[in-house]
Design a protein around this motif. Structure first.
Motif, mmCIF file in Angstrom:
data_model
loop_
_atom_site.group_PDB
_atom_site.id
_atom_site.type_symbol
_atom_site.label_atom_id
_atom_site.label_comp_id
_atom_site.label_asym_id
_atom_site.label_seq_id
_atom_site.Cartn_x
_atom_site.Cartn_y
_atom_site.Cartn_z
ATOM 1 N N ALA A 122 69.287 55.176 4.470
ATOM 2 C CA ALA A 122 70.022 56.649 4.517
ATOM 3 C C ALA A 122 70.057 57.101 5.931
ATOM 4 C CB ALA A 122 69.104 57.624 3.610
ATOM 5 N N SER A 123 70.979 57.925 6.162
ATOM 6 C CA SER A 123 71.223 58.625 7.322
ATOM 7 C C SER A 123 70.189 59.783 7.781
ATOM 8 C CB SER A 123 72.453 59.407 7.432
ATOM 9 O OG SER A 123 73.683 58.433 7.257
ATOM 10 N N VAL A 124 69.809 60.017 8.660
ATOM 11 C CA VAL A 124 68.779 60.981 9.028
ATOM 12 C C VAL A 124 69.416 61.998 9.926
ATOM 13 C CG1 VAL A 124 66.720 59.405 9.131
ATOM 14 C CG2 VAL A 124 68.047 59.791 11.290
ATOM 15 N N ASP A 125 69.165 63.319 9.597
ATOM 16 C CA ASP A 125 69.334 64.296 10.564
ATOM 17 C C ASP A 125 68.797 64.524 11.814
ATOM 18 O OD1 ASP A 125 66.897 65.406 10.305
ATOM 19 O OD2 ASP A 125 67.619 66.579 8.473
ATOM 20 N N GLU A 126 69.004 65.542 12.467
ATOM 21 C CA GLU A 126 68.358 65.499 14.150
ATOM 22 C C GLU A 126 66.823 65.564 14.055
ATOM 23 O OE1 GLU A 126 69.123 69.379 12.536
ATOM 24 O OE2 GLU A 126 70.366 67.707 12.690
ATOM 25 N N ARG A 127 66.275 65.934 12.840
ATOM 26 C CA ARG A 127 64.771 65.787 12.945
ATOM 27 C C ARG A 127 64.248 64.509 12.116
ATOM 28 N NH1 ARG A 127 62.844 71.416 10.644
ATOM 29 N NH2 ARG A 127 60.767 70.331 10.901
ATOM 30 N N ARG A 128 65.185 63.680 11.943
ATOM 31 C CA ARG A 128 64.775 62.282 11.457
ATOM 32 C C ARG A 128 64.318 62.506 9.956
ATOM 33 N NH1 ARG A 128 61.016 59.634 16.228
ATOM 34 N NH2 ARG A 128 62.380 60.359 17.903
ATOM 35 N N ARG A 129 64.898 63.516 9.295
ATOM 36 C CA ARG A 129 64.767 63.387 8.057
ATOM 37 C C ARG A 129 65.995 62.784 7.160
ATOM 38 N NH1 ARG A 129 63.751 69.791 8.142
ATOM 39 N NH2 ARG A 129 65.808 69.452 8.974
ATOM 40 N N PRO A 130 65.673 61.905 6.018
ATOM 41 C CA PRO A 130 66.800 61.450 5.313
ATOM 42 C C PRO A 130 67.696 62.439 4.674
ATOM 43 C CG PRO A 130 64.720 60.401 4.824
ATOM 44 C CD PRO A 130 64.413 61.417 5.728
ATOM 45 N N ILE A 131 69.145 62.143 4.823
ATOM 46 C CA ILE A 131 69.832 63.233 4.435
ATOM 47 C C ILE A 131 70.440 62.947 2.899
ATOM 48 C CG2 ILE A 131 72.276 64.458 4.575
ATOM 49 C CD1 ILE A 131 71.967 63.544 7.591
ATOM 50 N N PRO A 132 70.148 63.774 1.971
ATOM 51 C CA PRO A 132 70.072 63.302 0.616
ATOM 52 C C PRO A 132 71.861 63.171 0.424
ATOM 53 C CG PRO A 132 68.802 65.257 0.744
ATOM 54 C CD PRO A 132 69.519 65.095 1.995
ATOM 55 N N GLY A 133 72.022 62.151 -0.393
ATOM 56 C CA GLY A 133 73.601 61.680 -0.625
ATOM 57 C C GLY A 133 74.029 60.693 0.186
ATOM 58 N N THR A 134 73.496 60.242 1.286
ATOM 59 C CA THR A 134 73.916 59.351 2.226
ATOM 60 C C THR A 134 73.316 57.878 1.793
ATOM 61 O OG1 THR A 134 72.114 59.622 3.932
ATOM 62 C CG2 THR A 134 74.169 60.779 3.983
ATOM 63 N N GLU A 135 72.307 57.719 0.971
ATOM 64 C CA GLU A 135 71.784 56.513 0.633
ATOM 65 C C GLU A 135 72.654 55.362 0.074
ATOM 66 O OE1 GLU A 135 70.997 59.539 -1.199
ATOM 67 O OE2 GLU A 135 69.174 60.008 -0.785
ATOM 68 N N GLU A 136 72.236 54.180 0.584
ATOM 69 C CA GLU A 136 73.077 52.874 0.139
ATOM 70 C C GLU A 136 72.022 51.965 0.203
ATOM 71 O OE1 GLU A 136 75.405 49.651 2.728
ATOM 72 O OE2 GLU A 136 74.377 51.602 3.914
ATOM 73 N N TYR A 137 72.177 51.275 -1.058
ATOM 74 C CA TYR A 137 71.333 50.021 -1.516
ATOM 75 C C TYR A 137 71.686 48.876 -0.710
ATOM 76 C CZ TYR A 137 68.499 46.896 -4.065
ATOM 77 O OH TYR A 137 67.440 45.929 -4.630
ATOM 78 N N VAL A 138 70.809 48.083 -0.001
ATOM 79 C CA VAL A 138 71.215 46.997 0.701
ATOM 80 C C VAL A 138 70.168 45.884 0.042
ATOM 81 C CG1 VAL A 138 71.238 45.933 2.920
ATOM 82 C CG2 VAL A 138 71.704 48.116 2.707
ATOM 83 N N GLU A 139 70.913 44.801 -0.491
ATOM 84 C CA GLU A 139 69.962 43.677 -1.098
ATOM 85 C C GLU A 139 69.527 42.945 0.147
ATOM 86 O OE1 GLU A 139 71.498 40.815 -3.956
ATOM 87 O OE2 GLU A 139 72.115 42.613 -5.027
ATOM 88 N N CYS A 140 68.287 42.431 -0.091
ATOM 89 C CA CYS A 140 67.466 41.461 0.945
ATOM 90 C C CYS A 140 66.193 41.171 0.233
ATOM 91 C CB CYS A 140 67.103 42.412 2.236
ATOM 92 S SG CYS A 140 66.255 43.695 2.280
ATOM 93 N N ASP A 141 65.830 40.015 0.984
ATOM 94 C CA ASP A 141 64.307 39.629 0.639
ATOM 95 C C ASP A 141 63.325 39.974 1.390
ATOM 96 O OD1 ASP A 141 64.520 37.712 2.170
ATOM 97 O OD2 ASP A 141 65.168 36.051 0.951
ATOM 98 N N THR A 142 63.567 40.405 2.536
ATOM 99 C CA THR A 142 62.732 40.439 3.558
ATOM 100 C C THR A 142 63.049 42.017 4.498
ATOM 101 O OG1 THR A 142 62.300 38.195 3.724
ATOM 102 C CG2 THR A 142 61.873 39.516 5.561
ATOM 103 N N VAL A 143 61.823 42.537 4.888
ATOM 104 C CA VAL A 143 62.186 43.465 5.606
ATOM 105 C C VAL A 143 61.003 43.493 6.914
ATOM 106 C CG1 VAL A 143 61.923 46.094 5.913
ATOM 107 C CG2 VAL A 143 62.505 45.254 3.908
ATOM 108 N N LEU A 144 61.743 43.394 8.109
ATOM 109 C CA LEU A 144 60.932 43.415 9.366
ATOM 110 C C LEU A 144 60.534 44.751 9.923
ATOM 111 C CD1 LEU A 144 62.059 40.029 10.956
ATOM 112 C CD2 LEU A 144 60.414 40.372 8.981
ATOM 113 N N TYR A 145 59.440 45.036 10.417
ATOM 114 C CA TYR A 145 59.352 46.367 11.031
ATOM 115 C C TYR A 145 59.032 46.013 12.600
ATOM 116 C CZ TYR A 145 59.238 49.264 6.934
ATOM 117 O OH TYR A 145 59.596 50.017 5.954
ATOM 118 N N SER A 146 59.770 46.651 13.150
ATOM 119 C CA SER A 146 59.579 46.853 14.746
ATOM 120 C C SER A 146 59.448 48.253 15.065
ATOM 121 C CB SER A 146 60.672 46.130 15.512
ATOM 122 O OG SER A 146 60.541 46.072 16.756
ATOM 123 N N VAL A 147 58.428 48.894 14.833
ATOM 124 C CA VAL A 147 58.499 50.204 15.162
ATOM 125 C C VAL A 147 57.312 50.617 15.998
ATOM 126 C CG1 VAL A 147 59.310 50.853 12.720
ATOM 127 C CG2 VAL A 147 56.805 50.470 13.057
ATOM 128 N N GLY A 148 57.183 49.840 16.903
ATOM 129 C CA GLY A 148 56.402 50.373 18.068
ATOM 130 C C GLY A 148 55.113 49.243 18.172
#
Lengths: 482, 474
Positions: free
Chosen positions: B233-259
């Protein structure tokens, strides 16, 4: 042909199997998962409740109080972590303080010892980080915390040592009555047993309906939790409950026996009995509500979140009884909270009920105790030295966060009802439980499992069927540049 | 009890550079303690290139960079102990440091040191740190864990991938997963810009057509046993997900590079203060903690963008520790903290025509525009190489390809390899194709030619590290 088939390898099934293994019985335990402790038992609060909460005269009240009294001795005999840290049911200004009195009286009726209602100053001296709005609390000195994974594993290992046969990956598909015995069809074959004990958790209604027309209805109530880094483990020392409501005991904040901080659970009834996903709303509720108990909840120190499903029966109480219309078929259904606390008493009670139907002869040579897998993390330097001398693999640290060594992981795999998956290793020796959540150790655990089980790394599962961690070798598919 | 002048905890880039400089400053009684089975730390799995422009004035892969330092350590004869875990730290009444260690050969033992250098590096923040809701099935990995599986073990953690976080590790893994045969669906970044180097946006994403979704986040992971897809989903300027912008993406793996977080559990055992902002110990300008004779350097102190800075900073720590041994104090004006100048991060619509020249360590910020006739105008360069670089990058970009081939006969099943010179960008997939099914048997030495003139590019594929039958998987 078995005397008893126990369906379900959660804490209840394993504990019942362990208590029945004292007797001259041929017992098997059927579990659909790749390991025991894969359902509700792996995702709960790990609290040993005092027993003030359940209505007087209920099975819940009786078995909770009894189980809680049995727990410490069992934890020593079977070597699982248990700590009587005491709990507080807190009441904020503006809330109904009369509720504390009700709980107090109920606790006295149920036989809970040492209960006291305490005031602000005493609460603050016990819990310096308590929210300033907290005015009164019910202090429950018998409240305790335990490791639900190790309790389940300890029961299973001890049961296996005493002859119980564990059949994993054996989902019960159908049960039929054939004269004086039951024929149980599982995903891995057919089992015959004279007695069947249904400890199938959220699926206890499905199993029940295979042989009985009497109504048992289990709804799954989801509880979401946040687990925090050990750095935050000292924020509270007691288990802090909110005032209970019709939804349950509410969101608690507690230290864990391993020194983490934990908050949860929510209570949302869900249709999907596989629905152990967390939700944004649920996690927010956990963190927001926890902040009403404690100041300084470190939301930035969450290391993982998870959800479990409690099996709630429509009548509200535990159902532990032979089915009225099917001989020798016993339900242990609706075991939601305080199921963990009550489990040993359930084991004892089931033996008592069974003893009324058949002649239970105590086995000679019953092994009453189980030794823990030695833990480098918990050992002194001298003990570490001795362990490394006994096996140098105790010096090979695999999980850095929790200081778990290769020797411990090997033993977890080699013990009875041994670990076959990465999560099973994690539950037994804590590799991957720490702040990096398996980032460093999971590749090594996969390697050790593959080597020890004689399979390829690509066959190693995280937990359930279809949870392979790896998807093949490098370059098995072409490089897609667009 | 063993005693020595300086103990260094960690045999990665920080520890090795500190050891070298302390030795060269005259203190030769040093011990490096490393928990893995070989020196080099995280560089061993960083098989991509881009290391060493500052330190060695050439572009190296991680293992190559590490091996340069390892060679120095061996040549100087500095002792080190691998597969050795430090379990406790303390000080005695005379101010000496007590290091409790554990290994197979010696069991539990203690070393008494006059000075101590902390060089333990950092670790990744996992999924839990950002608390993504959803299921907890297989297929969710920290990017570095996936990097270890692919680059060292030779196994793919997934085939269809979404990457959360566009820091450099996330970007590097987008390219790595693609080269090794996965489809990277997108890189999702919660900020409105990427924290990664612009060069990595170009070479790791744009080269392979991987979309970068700025101001987006993953709000849910689906799939009970194995990841089946994510909700983005898209996020607003406070990094909160914006309802209605959700998109489902098929994948079998999620990699986290979050610091990354400095790994300071041992530092805490010394009773040292931790800086809330950096996550590292509180140090003075000369890298000394409040405990005299204890120094920290590299990613345990603060997370660096490039390893060259780690080496430079750690050399200061080594010199300062040597001064402490020699004189009992570090002189005024000694070297300390080394941090990046503001790095060339990627913001859409901003500096789209800017390039960082990688021909030499000057790292000139070039502005390069291609006119309608295909002629490239370059400014900002301090030498003619900049014009050459920018022109090539805009007209016919060339790349060093780093990848893996199957390795047989040892504990490690993947050999890092690279082209020995740049090849045209559009030949990358041909190079990979020719390497598919290639296997090499141990022992292998750095620089061994695996394939001559790969895909007709004139470049050779060469081995990127030394591996014998005994080299361990760690």
């Amino acid at each position: 042909m078995y005397d008893v088939a126990v369906i379900g390898g959660g804490v209840v099934g394993c504990t019942v199997a362990r208590f029945l293994s004292k007797y001259e019985l041929k017992i098997c335990l059927l579990e659909r998962g790749t390991d025991i402790c894969e359902g509700t038992s792996k995702a709960n609060s790990g609290i040993i409740h005092g027993g003030y909460d359940a209505a007087g005269g209920s099975l819940k009240a009786k078995l909770n109080v009894r189980g809680s009294r049995m727990m410490e001795e069992l934890s020593l005999k079977l070597s699982f972590a248990y700590k009587r840290n005491g709990s507080l049911v807190i009441c904020r200004s503006g809330q109904d303080a009369g509720m504390l009195q009700t709980l107090y009286e109920r606790g006295v009726t149920n036989g809970v010892s040492g209960l006291r209602i305490i005031d602000k100053d005493e609460i603050r001296s016990m819990e310096p980080n308590i929210n300033a709005a907290v005015e009164k609390a019910l202090y429950v000195p018998t409240g305790a915390i335990a490791d639900p994974f190790m309790m389940t594993v300890a029961m299973a290992e001890n049961a296996a040592v005493n002859g119980v046969e564990f059949m994993l990956r054996s989902e019960v598909i159908d049960i039929e009555r054939d004269d004086t015995e039951y024929v149980i069809t599982t995903g891995s074959g057919e089992i015959r047993a004279r007695y069947v004990i249904n400890a199938a958790g959220v699926y206890a209604d499905r199993i029940h309906s295979m042989v009985s027309r009497t109504p048992v209805s289990i709804r799954a109530v989801k509880g979401e939790y946040c687990l925090f880094d050990k750095e935050a483990g000292g924020l509270v020392s007691h288990t802090l409950f909110q005032l209970p409501s019709e939804k349950g005991k509410g969101i608690l904040v507690t230290p864990t026996v391993h020194g983490n901080l934990m908050a949860g659970p929510t209570a949302i009834t869900v249709d999907d009995k596989e629905g152990v996903d967390t939700t944004a709303a649920g996690l927010k509720e956990v963190l927001d509500t926890a902040a009403m108990s404690v100041i300084g909840m470190p939301s930035g120190k969450v290391i993982t979140s998870f959800a479990g499903l409690r099996a709630k029966e429509a009548g509200g109480d535990f159902i532990i009884a032979f089915a009225a219309d099917s001989d020798n078929f016993m339900d242990i259904a609706g075991i939601d909270s305080p199921g963990l606390s009550a489990a040993p008493a359930i084991g004892e009670y089931v033996a008592e009920l069974l003893g009324r139907r058949m002649d239970l002869k105590e086995k000679s040579g019953f092994v009453e105790e189980r030794e823990a897998i030695p833990s480098i993390a918990d050992a002194s330097d001298a003990e570490r030295q001795a362990l490394i001398e006994s096996d140098p693999a105790f010096a090979n640290v695999i999980c850095r966060c929790e200081l778990v060594t290769e020797a411990e992981i090997l033993e977890a795999i080699r013990r009875p009802v041994g670990a076959r998956t990465v999560d099973a290793v994690k539950r037994r020796v804590r590799a991957g439980m720490g702040r990096c959540q398996g980032g460093f150790c999971s590749p090594k655990v996969v390697d050790i499992l593959a080597r020890e089980l004689g399979v390829k790394p690509t066959e190693i599962l995280k937990a359930g069927e279809g949870s392979e961690i790896l998807k093949g070798r490098n370059k098995e598919r072409p490089c897609d540049t667009e | 009890m063993n005693a020595c002048d300086i103990v260094i905890i960690g045999g990665g880039p920080a520890g090795l550079a500190a050891a070298e400089s302390a030795f060269k400053a005259g203190v030769t009684d040093i011990m490096i303690l490393e928990r893995d089975s070989r020196l080099g730390g995280i560089l061993n799995q960083c098989i991509h290139n881009g290391f060493g422009l500052h330190t060695f004035r050439e572009e190296l892969t991680g293992p190559e960079y590490a091996s340069r330092y390892e060679r120095k350590i061996r040549e100087l004869g500095i002792p080190y102990s691998t597969e050795t875990m430090v379990t406790d730290l303390g000080t005695d009444e005379s101010g000496d440091k007590l290091i409790t260690c554990m290994n197979r050969q010696r069991g539990m033992y203690r070393i008494k040191a006059r000075a101590l250098i902390l060089a333990m590096g950092c670790r990744e923040r996992p999924r839990g740190a950002v608390n993504t809701p959803g299921y907890r099935g297989a297929g969710v990995f920290s990017a570095g864990t996936a990097q270890l599986y692919v680059n060292i073990h030779g196994y793919m953690p997934g085939k269809t991938v979404v990457i959360v976080g566009s820091g450099d590790i996330g970007l590097i893994m987008a390219r790595r997963m693609t080269l090794e045969g996965a489809k990277v669906r997108m890189v999702v970044e919660i900020m409105d810009h990427s924290g990664g180097l612009k060069r990595n946006i170009i070479q790791c994403l744009n080269d392979f057509g991987i979309p970068l979704k700025l101001s987006h986040t993953v709000t849910e992971i689906r799939g009970k046993d194995r990841v089946e897809g994510v909700v983005v989903a898209s996020v607003d300027e406070r990094r909160r997900p914006i309802p209605g912008t959700e998109e489902y993406v098929e994948c079998d793996t999620v990699l986290y590079s979050v610091g990354l977080i400095p790994e300071n559990e041992l530092t805490r055992k010394l009773g040292a203060g931790i800086d809330d902002k950096t996550g590292g110990p509180v140090v003075k300008a000369d890298l000394e903690l409040s405990i005299p004779g204890v120094f920290a350097c590299g990613n345990v102190l603060h997370v660096h963008d490039i390893v060259d800075h780690v080496s430079e900073e750690s050399a200061h720590a080594g010199e300062n520790a040597a001064a402490y041994i020699r004189d009992g104090r570090v002189p005024e004006g000694a070297g300390g903290y080394v941090d990046s100048e503001e790095k060339n991060v990627y913001r859409p619509g901003e500096n789209e025509d800017r390039l960082t020249c990688i021909m030499c360590p000057n790292g000139c910020e070039l502005t390069a525009v291609k006119d309608d006739d295909g002629k490239v105008k370059v400014s900002g360069n301090r030498c003619p190489k900049g014009v050459r670089y920018a022109t090539e990058e805009l007209t016919a970009p060339r790349r060093i390809v780093t990848t893996t081939v199957k390795l047989e006969g040892g504990g490690i099943e993947a050999l890092p390899v690279k082209t020995d010179r740049t090849i045209p960008k559009d030949k990358i997939s041909d190079v990979i194709k020719e390497l598919t099914g290639v296997s090499v048997t141990v022992p292998v030495s750095t620089g061994d030619v695996i394939i001559h003139d790969i895909a007709g590019t004139g470049a050779d594929i060469i081995a990127g590290t030394d591996i014998t039958a005994d080299t361990d998987i760690d």
